[in-house]
Design a protein around this motif. Structure first.
Motif, mmCIF file in Angstrom:
data_model
loop_
_atom_site.group_PDB
_atom_site.id
_atom_site.type_symbol
_atom_site.label_atom_id
_atom_site.label_comp_id
_atom_site.label_asym_id
_atom_site.label_seq_id
_atom_site.Cartn_x
_atom_site.Cartn_y
_atom_site.Cartn_z
ATOM 1 N N ASP A 1 3.393 54.985 25.540
ATOM 2 C CA ASP A 1 4.802 55.132 25.903
ATOM 3 C C ASP A 1 5.505 53.776 25.870
ATOM 4 O O ASP A 1 6.621 53.656 25.365
ATOM 5 C CB ASP A 1 4.898 55.758 27.293
ATOM 6 N N PHE A 2 4.854 52.754 26.389
ATOM 7 C CA PHE A 2 5.436 51.406 26.410
ATOM 8 C C PHE A 2 5.687 50.890 24.988
ATOM 9 O O PHE A 2 6.750 50.339 24.686
ATOM 10 C CB PHE A 2 4.502 50.468 27.175
ATOM 11 N N VAL A 3 4.716 51.082 24.113
ATOM 12 C CA VAL A 3 4.854 50.623 22.722
ATOM 13 C C VAL A 3 5.982 51.362 22.012
ATOM 14 O O VAL A 3 6.796 50.762 21.291
ATOM 15 C CB VAL A 3 3.519 50.802 21.968
ATOM 16 N N LEU A 4 6.054 52.685 22.225
ATOM 17 C CA LEU A 4 7.110 53.466 21.590
ATOM 18 C C LEU A 4 8.490 53.055 22.095
ATOM 19 O O LEU A 4 9.469 53.061 21.333
ATOM 20 C CB LEU A 4 6.884 54.955 21.841
ATOM 21 N N ARG A 5 8.590 52.693 23.368
ATOM 22 C CA ARG A 5 9.886 52.253 23.905
ATOM 23 C C ARG A 5 10.347 50.961 23.236
ATOM 24 O O ARG A 5 11.539 50.780 22.960
ATOM 25 C CB ARG A 5 9.796 52.068 25.418
ATOM 26 N N LEU A 6 9.429 50.070 22.982
ATOM 27 C CA LEU A 6 9.785 48.842 22.276
ATOM 28 C C LEU A 6 10.274 49.155 20.855
ATOM 29 O O LEU A 6 11.260 48.577 20.390
ATOM 30 C CB LEU A 6 8.578 47.899 22.233
ATOM 31 N N CYS A 7 9.587 50.067 20.181
ATOM 32 C CA CYS A 7 9.993 50.441 18.815
ATOM 33 C C CYS A 7 11.363 51.115 18.822
ATOM 34 O O CYS A 7 12.203 50.833 17.955
ATOM 35 C CB CYS A 7 8.948 51.376 18.198
ATOM 36 N N ALA A 8 11.591 52.015 19.779
ATOM 37 C CA ALA A 8 12.886 52.694 19.868
ATOM 38 C C ALA A 8 13.997 51.710 20.192
ATOM 39 O O ALA A 8 15.119 51.826 19.675
ATOM 40 C CB ALA A 8 12.832 53.788 20.934
ATOM 41 N N ILE B 1 6.026 50.077 32.707
ATOM 42 C CA ILE B 1 4.940 49.203 33.169
ATOM 43 C C ILE B 1 4.344 49.738 34.475
ATOM 44 O O ILE B 1 3.123 49.698 34.682
ATOM 45 C CB ILE B 1 5.460 47.770 33.337
ATOM 46 N N VAL B 2 5.209 50.243 35.361
ATOM 47 C CA VAL B 2 4.718 50.842 36.610
ATOM 48 C C VAL B 2 3.805 52.021 36.312
ATOM 49 O O VAL B 2 2.776 52.226 36.982
ATOM 50 C CB VAL B 2 5.898 51.273 37.497
ATOM 51 N N SER B 3 4.149 52.796 35.292
ATOM 52 C CA SER B 3 3.313 53.943 34.919
ATOM 53 C C SER B 3 1.956 53.498 34.383
ATOM 54 O O SER B 3 0.972 54.231 34.505
ATOM 55 C CB SER B 3 4.035 54.797 33.866
ATOM 56 N N ILE B 4 1.896 52.295 33.787
ATOM 57 C CA ILE B 4 0.611 51.771 33.317
ATOM 58 C C ILE B 4 -0.235 51.311 34.493
ATOM 59 O O ILE B 4 -1.440 51.592 34.576
ATOM 60 C CB ILE B 4 0.833 50.607 32.332
ATOM 61 N N VAL B 5 0.398 50.599 35.433
ATOM 62 C CA VAL B 5 -0.330 50.085 36.598
ATOM 63 C C VAL B 5 -0.754 51.220 37.524
ATOM 64 O O VAL B 5 -1.863 51.226 38.064
ATOM 65 C CB VAL B 5 0.537 49.062 37.352
ATOM 66 N N ARG B 6 0.145 52.182 37.723
ATOM 67 C CA ARG B 6 -0.130 53.329 38.599
ATOM 68 C C ARG B 6 -0.012 54.621 37.782
ATOM 69 O O ARG B 6 1.020 55.287 37.797
ATOM 70 C CB ARG B 6 0.837 53.341 39.774
ATOM 71 N N PRO B 7 -1.049 54.966 37.042
ATOM 72 C CA PRO B 7 -0.946 56.126 36.133
ATOM 73 C C PRO B 7 -0.742 57.460 36.829
ATOM 74 O O PRO B 7 -0.266 58.408 36.211
ATOM 75 C CB PRO B 7 -2.293 56.093 35.387
ATOM 76 N N PHE C 1 9.182 61.880 20.899
ATOM 77 C CA PHE C 1 7.793 61.612 21.253
ATOM 78 C C PHE C 1 7.669 61.125 22.695
ATOM 79 O O PHE C 1 6.713 61.470 23.390
ATOM 80 C CB PHE C 1 7.201 60.572 20.297
ATOM 81 N N LEU C 2 8.628 60.323 23.148
ATOM 82 C CA LEU C 2 8.590 59.836 24.529
ATOM 83 C C LEU C 2 8.700 60.979 25.524
ATOM 84 O O LEU C 2 8.009 61.003 26.553
ATOM 85 C CB LEU C 2 9.720 58.823 24.750
ATOM 86 N N VAL C 3 9.585 61.930 25.226
ATOM 87 C CA VAL C 3 9.734 63.081 26.114
ATOM 88 C C VAL C 3 8.445 63.908 26.147
ATOM 89 O O VAL C 3 8.001 64.360 27.215
ATOM 90 C CB VAL C 3 10.931 63.952 25.672
ATOM 91 N N VAL C 4 7.829 64.095 24.988
ATOM 92 C CA VAL C 4 6.582 64.862 24.926
ATOM 93 C C VAL C 4 5.471 64.154 25.701
ATOM 94 O O VAL C 4 4.707 64.784 26.446
ATOM 95 C CB VAL C 4 6.165 65.081 23.455
ATOM 96 N N LEU C 5 5.382 62.830 25.552
ATOM 97 C CA LEU C 5 4.356 62.081 26.277
ATOM 98 C C LEU C 5 4.555 62.177 27.791
ATOM 99 O O LEU C 5 3.599 62.342 28.551
ATOM 100 C CB LEU C 5 4.390 60.612 25.836
#
Length: 208
Positions: A51-58, A117-123, A196-200
């Motif tokens: 999700d983080f990578v896709l946000r950077l691309c978007a 980033i919060v979602s990565i630290v606290r999945p 894709f972000l919404v689906v993820l």
């Protein structure tokens, strides 16, 4: 007395045997639950990283679309005493809306990075993911509206419309049409990434 003592010893030994026999049976489900929790957390963290990578691309795509359209301006080399032939994005309200919408989208993506980033630290955190999926859906609608409306104008610029007596201008304003077409393509790329972000986000919430 000797018989009583022997009886007491036998009962104690049997109860200890029963406890020893039951202990592994109780420990197995606990270990399985711990393993499943770790696997689920690993899957959620993987989704959050993607999700983080896709946000950077978007963000790059939306920002590129806004810059390309916002800097589109072409003046033809020939002009008369009274007329100067120039094409700019702000001559059309649709292109102005396109620039504003993609600028809002790119700004939102910058602001959404900390939540990702919060979602990565606290999945297992549900709040940030729920907030992201709501605003991502809004941005999908906004970016799609901007890209679709601009695509219609770009199509008319390339093909024209004989029924409405609208002439194709891309033969004269070639640079203008190339820039606007590239901006529309970049905006549609941002739309696809948003989907894709919404689906993820939906997948991450489903496993919560």
């Amino acid at each position: 007395m000797e018989k009583g003592d022997s009886t007491t010893i036998n009962i104690t030994s049997e109860s200890s045997k029963e406890r020893k026999g039951k202990a592994p049976l109780l420990a197995a489900p606990v270990m399985a639950a711990t393993t499943n929790t770790r696997e689920d957390g690993g899957n959620k963290r993987g989704i959050a990283i993607f999700d983080f990578v896709l946000r950077l691309c978007a963000m790059v795509a939306a920002l590129a679309a806004a810059i390309l359209m916002g800097t589109t301006d072409q003046t033809l080399p020939f002009f008369t005493q009274f007329f100067r032939f120039q094409a700019s994005y702000d001559d059309l309200p649709t292109f102005t809306f396109f620039v504003i919408a993609n600028a809002i989208t790119s700004s939102y993506l910058v602001l959404s990075i900390p939540f990702s980033i919060v979602s990565i630290v606290r999945p297992h955190a549900v709040g940030p993911r729920l907030l992201l999926i709501i605003f991502d859906t809004v941005m999908v609608a906004l970016t799609t509206a901007a890209a679709a409306s601009a695509a219609a104008i770009v199509y008319l610029a390339h093909k024209g419309n004989s029924s409405a007596n609208w002439l194709a201008i891309c033969q004269q304003y070639n640079d203008f049409c190339q820039s606007t077409s590239g901006a529309v393509v970049a905006s549609f790329i941002a739309v696809v990434i948003f989907v894709f972000l919404v689906v993820l986000s939906a997948l991450a919430l489903r496993k919560s």
